[in-house]
Design a protein around this motif. Sequence first.
Motif, short mmCIF file in Angstrom:
data_model
loop_
_atom_site.label_atom_id
_atom_site.label_comp_id
_atom_site.label_asym_id
_atom_site.label_seq_id
_atom_site.Cartn_x
_atom_site.Cartn_y
_atom_site.Cartn_z
N ARG A 109 0.83 -1.41 -0.07
CA ARG A 109 0.10 0.06 0.02
C ARG A 109 0.78 1.19 -0.09
O ARG A 109 0.33 2.35 -0.07
CB ARG A 109 -1.03 0.19 1.10
N GLN A 110 1.97 1.03 0.01
CA GLN A 110 2.85 2.55 0.37
C GLN A 110 3.23 3.06 -1.08
O GLN A 110 3.83 2.37 -1.83
CB GLN A 110 4.09 2.22 1.19
N MET A 111 2.91 4.10 -1.27
CA MET A 111 3.02 4.95 -2.71
C MET A 111 4.63 5.23 -2.67
O MET A 111 5.07 5.76 -1.93
CB MET A 111 2.47 6.15 -2.47
N ILE A 112 5.29 5.00 -3.73
CA ILE A 112 6.78 5.28 -3.97
C ILE A 112 6.66 5.97 -5.29
O ILE A 112 6.18 5.41 -6.38
CB ILE A 112 7.25 3.61 -4.30
N LEU A 113 7.45 7.12 -5.17
CA LEU A 113 7.46 7.96 -6.42
C LEU A 113 8.65 7.34 -7.32
O LEU A 113 9.74 6.76 -7.06
CB LEU A 113 8.32 9.25 -5.91
N VAL A 114 7.99 7.27 -8.68
CA VAL A 114 8.84 6.76 -9.69
C VAL A 114 9.65 7.63 -10.46
O VAL A 114 10.84 7.56 -10.74
CB VAL A 114 8.01 5.76 -10.50
N ILE A 115 8.96 8.71 -10.91
CA ILE A 115 9.50 9.61 -11.69
C ILE A 115 8.77 10.82 -11.67
O ILE A 115 7.53 10.90 -11.33
CB ILE A 115 9.66 9.11 -13.16
N ARG A 116 9.14 12.20 -11.96
CA ARG A 116 8.81 13.37 -11.76
C ARG A 116 9.29 14.37 -12.91
O ARG A 116 10.14 14.16 -13.24
CB ARG A 116 8.96 13.99 -10.49
N GLN A 117 8.02 15.09 -13.45
CA GLN A 117 8.60 15.94 -14.77
C GLN A 117 7.78 17.35 -14.17
O GLN A 117 6.85 17.53 -14.12
CB GLN A 117 7.63 15.16 -15.89
N GLU A 118 8.73 18.25 -14.56
CA GLU A 118 8.21 19.58 -14.47
C GLU A 118 7.67 20.22 -15.73
O GLU A 118 8.43 19.91 -16.71
CB GLU A 118 9.43 20.42 -13.74
N ALA A 119 6.61 20.66 -15.80
CA ALA A 119 6.05 21.14 -17.23
C ALA A 119 6.83 22.20 -17.88
O ALA A 119 6.72 22.10 -19.21
CB ALA A 119 4.46 21.71 -16.88
N TYR A 120 7.75 22.83 -17.20
CA TYR A 120 8.20 24.06 -18.00
C TYR A 120 9.56 23.45 -18.53
O TYR A 120 10.11 23.91 -19.46
CB TYR A 120 8.64 24.94 -17.02
N LYS A 121 9.87 22.09 -18.35
CA LYS A 121 11.08 21.46 -19.08
C LYS A 121 10.49 20.43 -20.26
O LYS A 121 9.75 19.82 -19.88
CB LYS A 121 11.65 20.44 -17.98
N ARG A 144 15.55 2.52 -15.59
CA ARG A 144 14.62 1.78 -16.47
C ARG A 144 13.40 2.49 -16.72
O ARG A 144 12.67 2.08 -17.74
CB ARG A 144 14.15 0.55 -16.21
N PHE A 145 13.07 3.60 -16.24
CA PHE A 145 12.06 4.40 -16.23
C PHE A 145 12.12 5.83 -17.04
O PHE A 145 13.02 6.42 -16.75
CB PHE A 145 11.22 4.60 -14.67
N SER A 146 10.94 6.05 -18.00
CA SER A 146 11.06 7.28 -18.58
C SER A 146 9.84 7.78 -19.10
O SER A 146 8.93 6.70 -19.04
CB SER A 146 12.06 6.79 -19.98
N VAL A 147 9.85 8.98 -19.27
CA VAL A 147 8.39 9.23 -19.43
C VAL A 147 8.32 9.95 -21.14
O VAL A 147 9.31 10.41 -21.50
CB VAL A 147 7.70 10.48 -18.78
N ASN A 148 6.87 10.08 -21.68
CA ASN A 148 6.85 10.95 -22.85
C ASN A 148 5.75 12.08 -22.49
O ASN A 148 4.70 11.71 -22.44
CB ASN A 148 6.26 9.87 -24.12
N PHE A 149 6.37 13.06 -22.15
CA PHE A 149 5.35 14.14 -21.98
C PHE A 149 5.28 15.14 -23.23
O PHE A 149 6.12 15.64 -23.81
CB PHE A 149 6.52 15.12 -21.00
N GLN A 150 3.84 15.21 -23.42
CA GLN A 150 3.54 16.19 -24.68
C GLN A 150 2.50 17.15 -24.02
O GLN A 150 1.44 16.98 -23.70
CB GLN A 150 2.49 15.16 -25.56
N LYS A 151 3.18 18.18 -23.74
CA LYS A 151 2.31 19.26 -23.13
C LYS A 151 1.20 19.67 -23.78
O LYS A 151 0.09 19.99 -23.30
CB LYS A 151 3.30 20.26 -22.61
N ALA A 152 1.34 20.01 -25.22
CA ALA A 152 0.05 20.42 -25.83
C ALA A 152 -1.08 19.27 -25.94
O ALA A 152 -2.11 19.71 -25.90
CB ALA A 152 0.32 20.59 -27.16
N ALA A 153 -0.78 18.03 -25.96
CA ALA A 153 -1.69 17.08 -26.08
C ALA A 153 -2.03 16.71 -24.53
O ALA A 153 -3.15 15.72 -24.39
CB ALA A 153 -1.28 15.85 -26.57
#
Lengths: 115, 115
Positions: free
Chosen positions: B43-55, B63-72
């Motif tokens: 049950r313990q929430m563990i932070l995997v990854i964080r993204q700042e919208a201005y970046k 092994r973890f990566s994100v695909n951040f599409q701000k406009a979408a």
Amino acid sequence: GAGVSQTPSNKVTEKGKYVELRCDPISGHTALYWYRQSLGQGPEFLIYFQGTGAADDSGLPNDRFFAVRPEGSVSTLKIQRTERGDSAVYLCASSRGSGGNNEQFFGPGTRLTVL
Amino acid sequence: AQTVTQSQPEMSVQEAETVTLSCTYDTSESDYYLFWYKQPPSRQMILVIRQEAYKQQNATENRFSVNFQKAAKSFSLKISDSQLGDAAMYFCAYRRINAGNMLTFGGGTRLMVKP
């Protein structure tokens, strides 16, 4: 250093009873958050403390729910006249400060079951 | 109000393969934070990854990566070389920068890893 701890781990109570859930944040963390996670859903915000004061209690569902943090450390979530719909996991999180850049560290939660 | 949507209740991946979890959100803010949390059965929430919208650069953590599409308003999580220990619930979350520090979570995706 210990993480966020919550007691009890599980709580079973009868409809109409009063319950208290405790959260011990990480030492030195000034911000503390309560969330409620119903079965099969994501956590929902309840209340946020900065120090001893509730900075935002907009997530509390009704006046049966109340939370305190009298010395700016331990917090207690209090639920009066419990209802079956209150059954959920109650998560607590703390962060070093209230700024958006501060990571929230979560406890393991208290599973509340209202019979 | 901000909303976060995860359209995949369950996903399955073979060990050592790659899987992508989807998340979309709605906000009128121009600056904010986005997160992926992992919640194992403990049950313990563990932070995997964080993204700042201005970046503009997508965040990566091993092994973890994100695909951040701000406009979408899309924020997907890619897990490479999946391991049995990756099996858990994954929650996408949104947080405003300055006004209010609570996290708004999506409904979660259960990830199963097949040996």
